[in-house]
Write an enzyme that holds these catalytic residues in place. Structure first.
Site, PDB file in Angstrom:
ATOM      1  CG  HIS A  20      -1.848   1.171   1.317  1.00 42.79           C
ATOM      2  ND1 HIS A  20      -3.171   1.031   1.633  1.00 42.79           N
ATOM      3  CD2 HIS A  20      -1.665   2.500   1.123  1.00 42.79           C
ATOM      4  CE1 HIS A  20      -3.770   2.206   1.633  1.00 42.79           C
ATOM      5  NE2 HIS A  20      -2.860   3.126   1.324  1.00 42.79           N
ATOM      6  CG  HIS A  22      -0.839   7.091  -0.909  1.00 42.55           C
ATOM      7  ND1 HIS A  22      -2.076   7.228  -1.497  1.00 42.55           N
ATOM      8  CD2 HIS A  22      -1.044   6.408   0.242  1.00 42.55           C
ATOM      9  CE1 HIS A  22      -2.992   6.661  -0.717  1.00 42.55           C
ATOM     10  NE2 HIS A  22      -2.393   6.151   0.340  1.00 42.55           N
ATOM     11  CG  ASN A  48      -5.204   8.526  -3.079  1.00 48.45           C
ATOM     12  OD1 ASN A  48      -4.140   8.045  -3.468  1.00 48.45           O
ATOM     13  ND2 ASN A  48      -5.332   9.094  -1.886  1.00 48.45           N
ATOM     14  CE  LYS A 106      -7.888   2.128  -0.755  1.00 50.63           C
ATOM     15  NZ  LYS A 106      -6.779   2.067   0.164  1.00 50.63           N
ATOM     16  CG  HIS A 143      -9.908   4.244   3.463  1.00 52.96           C
ATOM     17  ND1 HIS A 143      -8.701   4.899   3.574  1.00 52.96           N
ATOM     18  CD2 HIS A 143     -10.661   4.679   4.500  1.00 52.96           C
ATOM     19  CE1 HIS A 143      -8.739   5.706   4.628  1.00 52.96           C
ATOM     20  NE2 HIS A 143      -9.918   5.593   5.200  1.00 52.96           N
ATOM     21  CG  HIS A 181      -4.952   2.120   5.903  1.00 54.21           C
ATOM     22  ND1 HIS A 181      -6.288   1.953   6.084  1.00 54.21           N
ATOM     23  CD2 HIS A 181      -4.811   2.894   4.804  1.00 54.21           C
ATOM     24  CE1 HIS A 181      -6.937   2.595   5.122  1.00 54.21           C
ATOM     25  NE2 HIS A 181      -6.060   3.167   4.340  1.00 54.21           N
ATOM     26  CG  ASP A 254      -1.579   4.755   4.103  1.00 54.60           C
ATOM     27  OD1 ASP A 254      -1.628   5.212   2.950  1.00 54.60           O
ATOM     28  OD2 ASP A 254      -2.370   5.090   5.002  1.00 54.60           O
TER      29      ASP A 254
END
Ligand code: NCD
Ligand code: ZN
Length: 353
Positions: A20, A22, A48, A106, A143, A181, A254
């Site tokens: 995970h 970003h 995202n 996701k 999420h 997470h 994350d």
């Protein structure tokens, strides 16, 4: 493989993966990508962006931008995901999964976190996509927080399990789900009570911080992320799960960079950037738990097994010594990004990095 020598001063692990991550885009991506590619072989890339990565065509273009931004000689494979919307076409998901372009889809409940406004409000509208994913074995990364303003922010994960996740899983037999997470004992128990179709990622920072880190002695924006860190007993349950060797728990950092001005302001963004020092932090956590022999399962074995991928054949070696120092922040073309501060000394360092 875990080769401990002497009084465990060296630890050799299969190269880890981050399930995970970003990476953002543009100048920010250029700045943070080397921090992950240095140690990690693969990462599940969160979709995202603004606008989000919704279609196979979006994911192809984003993957190409990531590959183009990699430092010379880096060995790093981005595993792409699609952002589930109420307009997502089941056939597009199926084709993207069959071609190997995406590893997962996701689910963000609309409004749950950073850049989630295109997420799902009416779960009936994504039923056909979820059914298709169950049929083809494409995992859904979730999420897991409700967005109901009536629900206390510290309870949003637990309520999500009852109100949303369990009903979705019951209505979609065979759907493979990763609770992303994880932050609560409720989440840990829910994973443990279910079968091999359910797994969870745990971040580095949720193994370390509690809500006190955010709020005691002044508000600390660099410890603010979503889901927000909970009480110590929840953190301790996460450590127990991560260090247990249970194959359903694996690392998803994350790591979520925001520039310092976007964190240190009246409405600071959610997200903790930990790519730079994650492995040193994790080795410390596992050592304190007396579980260094299970670090490799968490960072390098359980994730690939769930995703049906081989573990990496290369290795990394961590060495224990005098405290290692990391920069307080890294400079990116988008601005400075503060590196996660675990609040204790780190003694384990990845060799050659
Ligand atoms: C993430 C981000 O910044 O994109 N923030 C965070 O606090 N974790 C989004 C997310 O994973 O919730
Ligand atoms: Zn995230």
């Amino acid at each position: 493989m875990c080769i401990a020598q002497g009084m465990t001063q060296r630890l050799t692990l299969r190269r880890p993966d981050d399930w995970h991550l970003h990476l953002r885009d543009g100048a920010m991506m250029q700045g943070v990508l080397p921090e992950s590619a240095r140690h990690f072989a693969r990462a599940i890339i969160m979709p995202n962006l603004v606008p989000p990565v919704v279609t196979a065509a979006d994911a192809t273009a984003y993957r190409d931008r990531i590959l183009a931004a990699l430092p010379k000689g880096a060995d790093f494979t981005p595993l792409m995901t699609l952002y589930l919307t109420e307009q997502t076409d089941p056939a597009d998901v199926a084709a993207a999964h069959a071609s190997g372009l995406i590893a997962a889809v996701k689910l963000y409940p609309a409004g749950a976190t950073t850049n989630s406004s295109s997420g799902v409000t009416d779960f009936d509208k994504v039923r056909a996509v979820l059914d298709k994913m169950a049929e083809i074995g494409c995992p859904l990364c979730v999420h897991g927080e409700v967005v109901d303003p009536e629900v206390d922010i510290f309870d949003r994960e637990a309520v999500f399990i009852d109100r949303v996740l369990d009903p979705i899983r019951k209505a979609t037999p065979g759907l493979r789900v990763v609770m992303e997470h994880l932050t609560t004992t409720d989440g840990v128990q829910y994973v443990r009570a279910n079968d091999k179709d359910l797994a969870a990622t745990i971040t580095t920072h949720h193994l370390i911080i509690t809500r006190n880190h955010i709020l005691v002695g002044g508000i600390k924006p660099h410890y603010y992320c979503l889901p927000v860190a909970k009480r110590a007993r929840h953190r301790d349950a996460l450590v127990q799960a991560a260090t247990s060797g249970d194959a359903r728990f694996f690392l998803g950092t994350d790591s979520a960079p925001h520039t310092d001005p976007n964190k240190e302001c009246a409405c600071g963004c959610a997200g903790i950037f930990s790519a730079t020092n994650t492995l040193s932090c994790l080795a410390e956590v596992f050592e304190r738990a007396g579980a260094l022999d299970r670090l490799e399962a968490f960072t390098s074995l359980n994730g690939p097994a769930f995703y049906g991928l081989p573990a990496n054949s290369e290795t990394i070696t961590l060495t224990r010594g005098a405290p290692v120092s990391y920069p307080d922040r890294i400079e990116t073309g988008a601005g400075p990004v503060t590196v996660f501060d675990p609040g204790f000394a780190l003694h384990w360092q990845v060799e050659g990095a």
